[in-house]
Design a protein around this motif. Structure first.
Motif, PDB file in Angstrom:
ATOM      1  N   TYR A  13       0.822  -1.213   0.000  1.00  0.00           N
ATOM      2  CA  TYR A  13       0.000   0.000   0.000  1.00  0.00           C
ATOM      3  C   TYR A  13       0.859   1.268   0.000  1.00  0.00           C
ATOM      4  O   TYR A  13       0.596   2.215  -0.727  1.00  0.00           O
ATOM      5  CB  TYR A  13      -0.949  -0.007   1.207  1.00  0.00           C
ATOM      6  N   GLY A  16       3.013   1.306  -3.221  1.00  0.00           N
ATOM      7  CA  GLY A  16       2.058   1.459  -4.328  1.00  0.00           C
ATOM      8  C   GLY A  16       1.624   2.913  -4.474  1.00  0.00           C
ATOM      9  O   GLY A  16       1.452   3.418  -5.581  1.00  0.00           O
ATOM     10  N   SER A  17       1.456   3.595  -3.356  1.00  0.00           N
ATOM     11  CA  SER A  17       1.061   5.003  -3.389  1.00  0.00           C
ATOM     12  C   SER A  17       2.183   5.883  -3.927  1.00  0.00           C
ATOM     13  O   SER A  17       1.995   6.662  -4.863  1.00  0.00           O
ATOM     14  CB  SER A  17       0.700   5.499  -1.981  1.00  0.00           C
ATOM     15  N   VAL A  20       3.315   4.911  -7.741  1.00  0.00           N
ATOM     16  CA  VAL A  20       2.426   5.365  -8.817  1.00  0.00           C
ATOM     17  C   VAL A  20       2.480   6.896  -8.940  1.00  0.00           C
ATOM     18  O   VAL A  20       2.480   7.434 -10.052  1.00  0.00           O
ATOM     19  CB  VAL A  20       0.983   4.854  -8.582  1.00  0.00           C
ATOM     20  N   THR A  21       2.569   7.587  -7.801  1.00  0.00           N
ATOM     21  CA  THR A  21       2.674   9.049  -7.846  1.00  0.00           C
ATOM     22  C   THR A  21       3.913   9.468  -8.640  1.00  0.00           C
ATOM     23  O   THR A  21       3.831  10.274  -9.571  1.00  0.00           O
ATOM     24  CB  THR A  21       2.754   9.630  -6.415  1.00  0.00           C
ATOM     25  N   PHE A  24       3.577   8.591 -12.458  1.00  0.00           N
ATOM     26  CA  PHE A  24       2.706   9.479 -13.229  1.00  0.00           C
ATOM     27  C   PHE A  24       3.333  10.858 -13.419  1.00  0.00           C
ATOM     28  O   PHE A  24       3.165  11.488 -14.455  1.00  0.00           O
ATOM     29  CB  PHE A  24       1.330   9.606 -12.556  1.00  0.00           C
ATOM     30  N   GLU A  28       4.194  12.539 -17.004  1.00  0.00           N
ATOM     31  CA  GLU A  28       3.736  13.881 -17.399  1.00  0.00           C
ATOM     32  C   GLU A  28       4.897  14.695 -17.979  1.00  0.00           C
ATOM     33  O   GLU A  28       4.761  15.337 -19.019  1.00  0.00           O
ATOM     34  CB  GLU A  28       3.121  14.604 -16.198  1.00  0.00           C
TER      35      GLU A  28
ATOM     36  N   LEU B 106      -4.418  15.075 -12.731  1.00  0.00           N
ATOM     37  CA  LEU B 106      -3.447  14.083 -12.258  1.00  0.00           C
ATOM     38  C   LEU B 106      -3.463  14.005 -10.731  1.00  0.00           C
ATOM     39  O   LEU B 106      -3.529  12.914 -10.156  1.00  0.00           O
ATOM     40  CB  LEU B 106      -2.040  14.455 -12.752  1.00  0.00           C
ATOM     41  N   PHE B 107      -3.443  15.152 -10.069  1.00  0.00           N
ATOM     42  CA  PHE B 107      -3.423  15.136  -8.605  1.00  0.00           C
ATOM     43  C   PHE B 107      -4.740  14.618  -8.033  1.00  0.00           C
ATOM     44  O   PHE B 107      -4.756  13.983  -6.988  1.00  0.00           O
ATOM     45  CB  PHE B 107      -3.098  16.525  -8.049  1.00  0.00           C
ATOM     46  N   PHE B 109      -6.610  12.333  -9.485  1.00  0.00           N
ATOM     47  CA  PHE B 109      -6.503  10.884  -9.615  1.00  0.00           C
ATOM     48  C   PHE B 109      -5.599  10.319  -8.523  1.00  0.00           C
ATOM     49  O   PHE B 109      -5.923   9.314  -7.888  1.00  0.00           O
ATOM     50  CB  PHE B 109      -5.964  10.501 -11.002  1.00  0.00           C
ATOM     51  N   LEU B 110      -4.448  10.966  -8.292  1.00  0.00           N
ATOM     52  CA  LEU B 110      -3.497  10.452  -7.293  1.00  0.00           C
ATOM     53  C   LEU B 110      -4.086  10.523  -5.876  1.00  0.00           C
ATOM     54  O   LEU B 110      -3.820   9.631  -5.057  1.00  0.00           O
ATOM     55  CB  LEU B 110      -2.180  11.221  -7.359  1.00  0.00           C
ATOM     56  N   TRP B 113      -6.294   7.541  -5.782  1.00  0.00           N
ATOM     57  CA  TRP B 113      -5.495   6.313  -5.807  1.00  0.00           C
ATOM     58  C   TRP B 113      -4.827   6.066  -4.441  1.00  0.00           C
ATOM     59  O   TRP B 113      -4.944   4.980  -3.874  1.00  0.00           O
ATOM     60  CB  TRP B 113      -4.437   6.430  -6.911  1.00  0.00           C
ATOM     61  N   THR B 114      -4.128   7.078  -3.917  1.00  0.00           N
ATOM     62  CA  THR B 114      -3.448   6.885  -2.636  1.00  0.00           C
ATOM     63  C   THR B 114      -4.477   6.723  -1.517  1.00  0.00           C
ATOM     64  O   THR B 114      -4.238   5.973  -0.569  1.00  0.00           O
ATOM     65  CB  THR B 114      -2.535   8.090  -2.302  1.00  0.00           C
TER      66      THR B 114
END
Lengths: 52, 250
Positions: A13, A16-17, A20-21, A24, A28, B106-107, B109-110, B113-114
């Protein structure tokens, strides 16, 4: 130092947080730089064509 | 000092003047992003103690809370630019609004997600349709709607006007997100830090969250300036100054 990064059973968890941050954000930046390059390429080509 | 004159700030609103200025600022924002992230992560992972209830999963907060804050702040800034563009018809403000939307999305979504990855070990579920989560999801759709509307209309002036109206209507959603945990019984816990400064976390955790928020702000400036520069040369590619800047050197 390393023990502090052991997230135990929450590793999936937590990483994963953050993972992915980071991913992404990198995507970008890559998309923006690629777009910039292709824009500059097409604009300089257009300018050259107009001169000829 | 040229920075104190009105003329300096007025001419910055022209895409031609702003293009090189933004270019100069981008590396500074990148340095700020990297330095602040490293400090913030250091506090979050090495200084902040483990939470006795949530264990290490609470370290997700240090990225979850900043992304959630930014998702709302970027919307506000985007909306202000869109309104300025609507009222004064300034091209640069429309381009800035458009440049902020993808990063805002994006933020958002994040944050979702988090939040989901935090919710699973804490609440036992990735997702529930409660007021906080649902209104944040609506924010994501508002960003998508803003971007789609701009992309769908060919005339840039009309595209800017239509998307500005959508953004203004969507502002209603922001207080709903912010106060949802007070107004309704939500599964989402009450605010960790609210505007009155009351906090329920150890100091190092708060410092981490705050510094990570500044890091994400710096990131937002860096990428939105990169995007607005792309927007500027794409929109002005026929103009004399772009031709002069990119043409063969004499």
């Amino acid at each position: 130092m390393i023990e502090a990064l052991d997230m135990g059973k929450h590793a999936f968890y937590v990483w994963g947080s953050y993972g992915v941050t980071l991913l992404f954000m990198l995507v970008e930046v890559i998309l923006l730089t690629t777009k910039k390059k292709s824009l500059i390429k097409s604009i300089t080509r257009q300018i050259r064509l107009n001169r000829e | 000092m040229k920075y104190f004159t009105k003329a300096y700030w007025l001419q910055l609103s022209s895409p031609k003047t702003f293009y090189p200025v933004a270019g100069k600022w981008i590396p500074l924002f990148w340095v700020a992003t990297i330095v602040l992230s490293l400090i913030g992560l250091y506090y979050g992972f090495f200084v902040a103690p483990e939470d006795y209830q949530m264990k290490d999963s609470y370290r997700i907060m240090f990225i979850h809370v900043p992304t959630a804050w930014l998702s709302m702040w970027i919307y506000i800034v985007m909306c202000i630019y869109a309104i300025i563009g609507l009222v004064w018809r300034t091209r640069l403000s429309n381009m800035m609004a458009a440049s902020l939307a993808p990063t805002g999305a994006l933020f958002t979504f994040l944050a979702l997600w988090t939040g989901a990855l935090w919710g699973k070990p804490t609440w036992g579920t990735y997702w529930v349709w409660d007021a906080r989560l649902t209104s944040e999801l609506i924010l994501l759709f508002l960003y998508f709607g803003f971007m789609a509307l701009r992309a769908a209309i060919d005339d840039p002036q009309r595209a800017a006007r239509a998307s500005a109206l959508l953004a203004m209507v969507g502002v209603i959603n922001l207080p709903i997100i912010y106060f949802s945990v007070k107004w309704w019984n939500t599964l989402h816990q009450p605010m960790t830090v609210d505007a009155t400064g009351k906090a329920t976390l150890p100091e190092a955790a708060l410092i981490s969250m705050l510094i990570m928020t500044f890091a994400l702000w710096a990131y937002t400036f860096a990428v939105s300036f990169m995007r607005v520069r792309n927007e500027i040369i794409e929109n002005e590619k026929g103009s004399a100054w772009v031709t002069e800047m990119m043409g063969p050197k004499k």
